[in-house]
Design a protein around this motif. Structure first.
Motif, PDB file in Angstrom:
ATOM      1  N   GLY A  53       0.812  -1.297   0.015  1.00 51.91           N
ATOM      2  CA  GLY A  53      -0.029   0.030  -0.103  1.00 51.91           C
ATOM      3  C   GLY A  53       0.928   1.323   0.129  1.00 51.91           C
ATOM      4  N   ARG A  54       0.166   2.583  -0.080  1.00 54.40           N
ATOM      5  CA  ARG A  54       0.647   3.726  -0.109  1.00 54.40           C
ATOM      6  C   ARG A  54       1.481   3.877   1.257  1.00 54.40           C
ATOM      7  NH1 ARG A  54      -0.967   8.933   1.035  1.00 54.40           N
ATOM      8  NH2 ARG A  54      -3.153   8.065   1.605  1.00 54.40           N
ATOM      9  N   ILE A  55       2.517   4.617   1.327  1.00 54.27           N
ATOM     10  CA  ILE A  55       3.403   5.153   2.395  1.00 54.27           C
ATOM     11  C   ILE A  55       3.454   6.650   2.553  1.00 54.27           C
ATOM     12  CG2 ILE A  55       5.632   5.087   3.282  1.00 54.27           C
ATOM     13  CD1 ILE A  55       6.159   2.448   2.260  1.00 54.27           C
ATOM     14  N   ASP A  56       2.975   7.163   3.485  1.00 50.53           N
ATOM     15  CA  ASP A  56       2.905   8.350   3.773  1.00 50.53           C
ATOM     16  C   ASP A  56       4.256   9.108   4.226  1.00 50.53           C
ATOM     17  OD1 ASP A  56       0.525   8.833   2.919  1.00 50.53           O
ATOM     18  OD2 ASP A  56      -0.509   9.204   5.389  1.00 50.53           O
ATOM     19  N   ASN A  57       4.440  10.403   4.034  1.00 51.81           N
ATOM     20  CA  ASN A  57       5.442  10.945   4.382  1.00 51.81           C
ATOM     21  C   ASN A  57       4.968  11.743   5.431  1.00 51.81           C
ATOM     22  OD1 ASN A  57       8.270  11.767   4.912  1.00 51.81           O
ATOM     23  ND2 ASN A  57       8.301  13.201   3.162  1.00 51.81           N
ATOM     24  N   LEU A  58       5.259  11.850   6.720  1.00 47.90           N
ATOM     25  CA  LEU A  58       4.912  12.729   7.900  1.00 47.90           C
ATOM     26  C   LEU A  58       5.865  13.741   8.250  1.00 47.90           C
ATOM     27  CD1 LEU A  58       3.190  10.467  10.641  1.00 47.90           C
ATOM     28  CD2 LEU A  58       2.261  11.732   8.478  1.00 47.90           C
ATOM     29  N   SER A  59       5.524  15.025   8.175  1.00 45.35           N
ATOM     30  CA  SER A  59       6.401  16.124   8.422  1.00 45.35           C
ATOM     31  C   SER A  59       6.200  16.500  10.125  1.00 45.35           C
ATOM     32  CB  SER A  59       6.022  17.328   7.482  1.00 45.35           C
ATOM     33  OG  SER A  59       6.783  18.454   8.295  1.00 45.35           O
ATOM     34  N   GLY A  60       7.424  16.923  10.628  1.00 46.17           N
ATOM     35  CA  GLY A  60       7.646  17.305  11.822  1.00 46.17           C
ATOM     36  C   GLY A  60       6.749  18.407  12.179  1.00 46.17           C
ATOM     37  N   ASP A  61       6.674  19.346  11.104  1.00 49.57           N
ATOM     38  CA  ASP A  61       5.578  20.593  11.234  1.00 49.57           C
ATOM     39  C   ASP A  61       4.108  20.271  11.722  1.00 49.57           C
ATOM     40  OD1 ASP A  61       7.886  22.158  10.339  1.00 49.57           O
ATOM     41  OD2 ASP A  61       7.157  22.024   8.486  1.00 49.57           O
ATOM     42  N   LEU A  62       3.768  18.998  11.589  1.00 53.00           N
ATOM     43  CA  LEU A  62       2.442  18.575  12.170  1.00 53.00           C
ATOM     44  C   LEU A  62       2.267  18.574  13.497  1.00 53.00           C
ATOM     45  CD1 LEU A  62       1.652  15.930   9.373  1.00 53.00           C
ATOM     46  CD2 LEU A  62       0.673  18.238   9.402  1.00 53.00           C
ATOM     47  N   PHE A  63       3.576  18.348  14.254  1.00 53.69           N
ATOM     48  CA  PHE A  63       3.370  18.049  15.680  1.00 53.69           C
ATOM     49  C   PHE A  63       4.103  18.988  16.380  1.00 53.69           C
ATOM     50  CE2 PHE A  63       3.530  14.240  12.878  1.00 53.69           C
ATOM     51  CZ  PHE A  63       2.463  13.334  13.424  1.00 53.69           C
ATOM     52  N   PHE A  64       5.218  19.700  15.969  1.00 50.27           N
ATOM     53  CA  PHE A  64       6.201  20.686  16.898  1.00 50.27           C
ATOM     54  C   PHE A  64       5.286  21.883  17.132  1.00 50.27           C
ATOM     55  CE2 PHE A  64       9.249  17.474  14.836  1.00 50.27           C
ATOM     56  CZ  PHE A  64       9.579  16.726  16.079  1.00 50.27           C
ATOM     57  N   GLU A  65       5.237  22.322  18.326  1.00 52.22           N
ATOM     58  CA  GLU A  65       4.620  23.772  18.524  1.00 52.22           C
ATOM     59  C   GLU A  65       5.583  24.647  19.176  1.00 52.22           C
ATOM     60  OE1 GLU A  65       1.234  22.735  20.902  1.00 52.22           O
ATOM     61  OE2 GLU A  65       0.287  21.795  19.059  1.00 52.22           O
ATOM     62  N   ASN A  66       5.527  26.124  19.211  1.00 52.16           N
ATOM     63  CA  ASN A  66       6.236  26.988  19.654  1.00 52.16           C
ATOM     64  C   ASN A  66       7.800  26.749  19.744  1.00 52.16           C
ATOM     65  OD1 ASN A  66       3.438  27.947  20.657  1.00 52.16           O
ATOM     66  ND2 ASN A  66       3.354  26.611  22.460  1.00 52.16           N
TER      67      ASN A  66
END
Length: 296
Positions: free
Chosen positions: A3-16
């Motif tokens: 199946g498809r493999i996503d590529n996650l960016s840290g910008d989705l999680f890291f804050e401040n």
């Protein structure tokens, strides 16, 4: 896993401008296998299931820990879609920049160091450790609570706990095989302690059972775990307390008695030292999480 493999960016999680993020995830079958541009340390906190990582499928259970470098694809799955077959993962993710000031504290000729800092040059695509002696369980839970509460100075505490975890992982990696062989009965020792931790257990009791002198036993124990016998026994007892506080309504004094503590003043002081909160606060924290339906 196909199946498809996503590529996650840290910008989705890291804050401040904080280069570290923690969560507690009840795994399901909806998340896709993915890669990411950050380093991830995953710890199996509860249940069992499977870890699809690169082209391999690994059965996992409580105590399994993975270091997943940048670019490695993976996803966790519970063993069954039934609700009684849960898999809870604590995830600690961080940007490499977080360690820039602290690299000198780590042993640079180690696979752990290379997997994190030089994944393209590392022979291991990922690392797998088994936390047989509960070395990492309290560290991970302390990090998670710090991240949730965000008390003053929590950023410093999180970084310090992460460095501690990495140093201990390097110790695990580099345990001398000769010393391990000389203490080959260690799994039996751990089983002995965990089956009798509710009793008034002493170093001499355990040493006598395994036909060792108390001093020799303590030396081997310290080399194998990085902890004294007393510290390890306290960790086992407090971890069991945490489980009972989360899963039952048993009065706190009864929980203390069940795990081997009759002196409530000592118990409360020890619990706060190990977890950072009182037993009552610990129970309330997890009740509040359940009521808010926070899935991490």
């Amino acid at each position: 896993m196909n199946g498809r493999i996503d590529n996650l960016s840290g910008d989705l999680f890291f804050e401040n401008d904080l280069d570290i993020f923690l969560n507690r995830e009840l795994e399901s079958f909806t998340t896709l296998q993915h890669t990411h541009d950050f380093v991830e340390i995953s710890f199996v906190g509860e249940g069992c299931g499977y870890h699809y990582i690169d082209e391999e499928v690994i059965y996992v259970k409580q105590g399994d820990l993975f270091v997943i470098p940048i670019g490695t694809s993976h996803v966790f799955r519970p063993s069954s879609p039934k609700q009684d077959k849960m898999l809870v993962i604590y995830n600690c993710i961080f940007r490499l920049e977080l360690l820039d000031k602290w690299k000198h504290l780590l042993q640079q000729d180690s696979v752990t160091y290379d997997a994190i800092n030089n994944p393209s040059q590392c022979t291991a695509r990922w690392l797998h450790f088994q936390d047989k002696h509960d070395t990492f369980s309290l560290i991970v839970q302390n990090m998670y609570r710090e991240y949730l509460k965000k008390s003053a100075g929590y950023e410093t505490v999180l970084t310090a706990l992460l460095i501690q975890m990495l140093v201990l992982l390097q110790r695990f990696e580099m345990i001398n095989e000769t010393e391990t062989a000389s203490f080959r009965m260690f799994d039996e020792v751990v089983h002995f302690i965990k089956s009798r931790y509710t009793h008034n257990l002493t170093v001499q009791d355990v040493a006598d059972y395994f036909f060792l002198s108390a001093s020799h036993f303590q030396r081997l124990f310290k080399k194998s775990t990085g902890l004294s016998f007393t510290q390890y026994l306290q960790n086992v007892r407090i971890q069991k307390c945490c489980e009972l506080l989360k899963s039952t309504d048993i009065p706190i004094y009864q929980i203390a008695n069940q795990v081997g503590y009759q002196d409530m003043k000592f118990f409360h002081a020890l619990f706060r030292k190990k977890t950072g909160v009182t037993p009552r606060q610990y129970r309330q924290n997890f009740q509040e999480l359940d009521e808010s339906d926070i899935s991490c």
